[in-house]
Design a protein around this motif. Structure first.
Motif, short mmCIF file in Angstrom:
data_model
loop_
_atom_site.label_atom_id
_atom_site.label_comp_id
_atom_site.label_asym_id
_atom_site.label_seq_id
_atom_site.Cartn_x
_atom_site.Cartn_y
_atom_site.Cartn_z
N UNK A 226 50.54 82.31 -36.18
CA UNK A 226 50.32 83.71 -35.78
C UNK A 226 51.06 84.64 -36.73
N UNK A 227 50.37 85.68 -37.19
CA UNK A 227 50.99 86.70 -38.02
C UNK A 227 50.95 88.03 -37.28
N UNK A 228 51.54 89.05 -37.87
CA UNK A 228 51.46 90.39 -37.28
C UNK A 228 49.99 90.82 -37.14
N UNK A 229 49.20 90.47 -38.17
CA UNK A 229 47.80 90.87 -38.19
C UNK A 229 46.95 90.14 -37.16
N UNK A 230 47.47 89.09 -36.57
CA UNK A 230 46.73 88.39 -35.51
C UNK A 230 46.49 89.32 -34.33
N UNK A 231 47.49 90.09 -33.98
CA UNK A 231 47.38 91.01 -32.83
C UNK A 231 47.18 92.46 -33.26
N UNK A 232 47.47 92.77 -34.51
CA UNK A 232 47.28 94.12 -35.03
C UNK A 232 46.33 94.03 -36.21
N UNK A 233 45.06 93.96 -35.90
CA UNK A 233 44.03 93.68 -36.91
C UNK A 233 43.62 94.97 -37.62
N UNK A 234 43.74 95.00 -38.94
CA UNK A 234 43.35 96.21 -39.68
C UNK A 234 41.91 96.64 -39.39
N UNK B 12 44.34 98.30 -36.35
CA UNK B 12 45.63 97.69 -36.06
C UNK B 12 45.88 97.50 -34.57
N UNK B 13 44.81 97.20 -33.83
CA UNK B 13 44.91 96.76 -32.44
C UNK B 13 44.19 95.42 -32.35
N UNK B 14 44.04 94.89 -31.13
CA UNK B 14 43.35 93.60 -31.00
C UNK B 14 42.09 93.67 -30.15
N UNK B 15 41.82 94.82 -29.53
CA UNK B 15 40.60 94.97 -28.74
C UNK B 15 40.63 94.27 -27.40
N UNK B 16 41.76 93.68 -27.03
CA UNK B 16 41.87 92.94 -25.77
C UNK B 16 42.55 93.79 -24.71
N UNK C 233 51.58 93.53 -21.08
CA UNK C 233 51.13 94.86 -21.51
C UNK C 233 50.09 94.77 -22.61
N UNK C 234 49.31 95.83 -22.70
CA UNK C 234 48.29 95.98 -23.73
C UNK C 234 48.94 96.14 -25.10
N UNK C 235 48.34 95.58 -26.12
CA UNK C 235 48.87 95.67 -27.48
C UNK C 235 48.67 97.08 -28.02
N UNK C 236 49.75 97.79 -28.35
CA UNK C 236 49.59 99.15 -28.89
C UNK C 236 49.16 99.11 -30.34
N UNK C 237 48.51 100.16 -30.80
CA UNK C 237 48.16 100.27 -32.21
C UNK C 237 49.36 100.59 -33.07
#
Length: 572
Positions: free
Chosen positions: A303-311, A315-319, A333-337
């Protein structure tokens, strides 16, 4: 609910205006002119507080006439206050707080000192409360404090002196308040006197600066002041006022002239990320970008930062909520941008760390997020030629430096504010005016970042208790059990409090809220339109969002969504 911090905020906008250096010795009397002006206006304001007190004393249960008279007296008192606000807010902040503090408890961190609601905003909240007749005693007490403080204001002038640059700085800050607070209804959301208050504030600036202006030049300070005042005076209705036209045509050109600069409030360079909290280590941005995609930073290198913060997803994950690293359960909690994350004084939904460097470290060490072991991570990185003898501090600094670059300021709205009047559709312009007006969105999402940084200094991060439910069925809402900032800062006022995020790129980063409960923007707007948690039937005793319905029409809601789309960056 506001968290006060000590960092300086606004940078470019605190320059000294050219008019002070272009008038020779005449500018030396600017301070004297301000004092003389204040001496003229102080008794006028003091009399308005007395009239307000008298109207409050005449309130009688069930008497709508006396209530309307009290509200009108409050309106006149507020407008009169704005004639001297630039002076008090800058030079005598304690006295200004007595008059115009927010109508909710303020908390001084880290000292945990409580500041009770006081002043004109609190009186407004009481006069518009459905149980107003039960507040007569508190209203009388509030009015008495106002009267006494207003009568004593002249004593502040004893041995007072100020340089011309400081007077100009007070004026520049007031112009930012006009653009971001007054015309948005921040001070008086129920009274809706913000346009008239903005006119009073601009008239004060015009009076002070008149001796130092080129009265004959069209594109002059005097021209934009007079034109702005004229628009504010001729279009006083709060809901229908064309804020975007006021800003683009008058306020921003005026600001550029006052600053003798090409910059204004909506210029990308107006606020700089280097004034926000960091650990003093200069990070390598290119290294940070590489590390952002580096899976070696996680415990099992998956897992990288980009796994959950996708450019590609801004920079969010849509989940609704991502999955835990350890047990694959939903995160709380929801992943913030991450776009514009560098423009904050605290990170995470609950603001539990101040800097991006601290955030990087916390995420790496979190068992639920990346579950990293420092020694293991460093050994992996040092075995890769791209990283060499890297340290953990360098990892933190590099990632934080990269995150601070994630601020494109390249939305249609930005292009419109920069002068391209074709950048927005008519519906988007209508939505922008609703966002900054009737919708009261800009009373929490402050321009130009549209997050919780409070103007004019942008040196405080705001937390709000909205009462967001655990589900998206507003007709059958479920109480959310997340304690918010309370878990980090155990104060009752912080129960359910969360940091106000930016709404830039909100149109393309669903779902929404700290728990991801709302699937689309329509649900978010309906929630606010109904008055938050209390408005939909939940019991949220410390809710800071007004429970008064906004009464938005279907077309207005569509326009607001169109404006949100106009806040979407084209290049990231």
């Amino acid at each position: 609910m506001r968290w006060r911090v000590a960092f300086p905020g606004i940078c470019v906008l605190l320059l000294i205006a050219v008019i002070l250096t272009s008038q020779g010795e005449r500018h030396a009397s600017l301070s004297d002119g301000v004092v003389a002006y204040f001496k003229r206006q102080q008794p006028v304001f003091a009399q308005k507080t007395v009239l307000l007190q008298q109207c409050i004393e005449q309130l009688h249960a069930g008497d709508s006439t006396s209530l309307l008279a009290a509200r009108q007296a409050l309106r006149e008192c507020r407008i009169s206050y704005k004639s001297i606000a630039f002076f008090l807010e800058y030079f005598f902040a304690s006295e200004a707080y007595v008059f115009n503090a927010p109508a909710k408890y303020e908390i001084e961190e880290p000292y945990i000192e409580y500041e009770e609601p006081v002043g004109l905003q609190q009186i407004e909240a009481l006069l518009y409360d459905p149980q107003v007749w039960q507040h007569r005693q508190e209203l009388a007490a509030q009015a008495a404090v106002l009267v006494q403080t207003a009568q004593d204001l002249n004593a502040l002038l004893y041995q007072f002196s100020a340089t011309s640059p400081r007077v100009m700085e007070s004026i520049q800050q007031e112009l930012v308040r006009i653009m971001t607070l007054y015309i948005t209804g921040y001070d008086a959301p129920l009274l809706k006197s913000g346009i008239a208050e903005a006119a009073a504030a601009m008239k004060a600036i015009d009076t002070i600066l008149t001796p130092y202006q080129d009265l004959d030049k069209k594109d002059s300070i005097r021209y934009y002041l007079q034109a702005g005042i004229r628009m504010l005076t001729m279009q006083p209705d709060f809901d229908s006022f064309d804020r975007l036209s006021f800003l683009v045509n008058y306020a921003l050109p005026l600001q550029r002239l006052l600053l003798n600069s090409n910059y204004d409030l909506f210029s990308p360079a107006a606020l700089k990320t280097d004034v926000f909290p960091h650990n003093g280590i200069t990070g390598d941005t290119a290294l940070g970008r590489r590390l952002f995609f580096e899976k070696a930073l996680s415990g099992n290198a998956t897992r990288s930062c980009a796994t959950c913060h996708q450019p590609g997803r801004y920079f969010t994950d849509g989940l609704v909520r991502n999955r835990s690293f350890v047990d694959n359960k939903e995160l709380p909690r929801h992943t913030p941008g991450l776009l514009y994350a560098g423009y904050q004084y605290s990170q995470f939904w609950d603001g539990r760390v101040q800097s991006l460097e601290e955030q990087v470290k916390a995420v790496m060490h979190s068992p639920q997020e990346m579950n990293a072991n420092d020694d293991t991570v460093l050994q992996r990185l040092r075995n890769m030629p791209a990283y060499g003898s890297i340290s953990l501090l360098q990892v933190q600094a590099a990632l934080a430096a990269y995150l601070r670059t994630l601020a494109p300021f390249n939305s249609p709205f930005d292009h419109y504010m920069a002068g391209n009047k074709k950048a927005l559709t008519n519906e988007q312009r209508e939505g922008g005016n609703l966002f900054m007006g009737k919708g009261l969105c800009a009373t929490c999402h402050f321009a130009p970042l549209f997050n919780g940084l409070i103007p004019p200094l942008y040196n405080r991060t705001e937390f709000e208790v909205l009462g967001a439910p655990a589900n998206d069925d507003l007709a059958h809402p479920l109480q959310d059990e997340d304690s918010g900032r309370l878990a980090f800062f155990p104060i009752d006022f912080y129960k359910g409090a969360f940091k106000t995020p930016t709404v830039r790129n909100a149109a393309v980063t669903a779902p929404y809220m700290h728990n991801g409960a709302f699937r689309n923007m329509e649900q978010v707007i309906d929630f606010y339109d109904k008055g938050g948690g209390n408005g939909i039937g939940l019991s949220v005793s410390n809710q800071t969002l007004s429970a008064v319905p906004l009464q938005l029409t279907a077309n207005e809601k569509k326009a607001l969504i169109a404006f949100m789309e106009a806040l979407t960056d084209k290049d990231r």
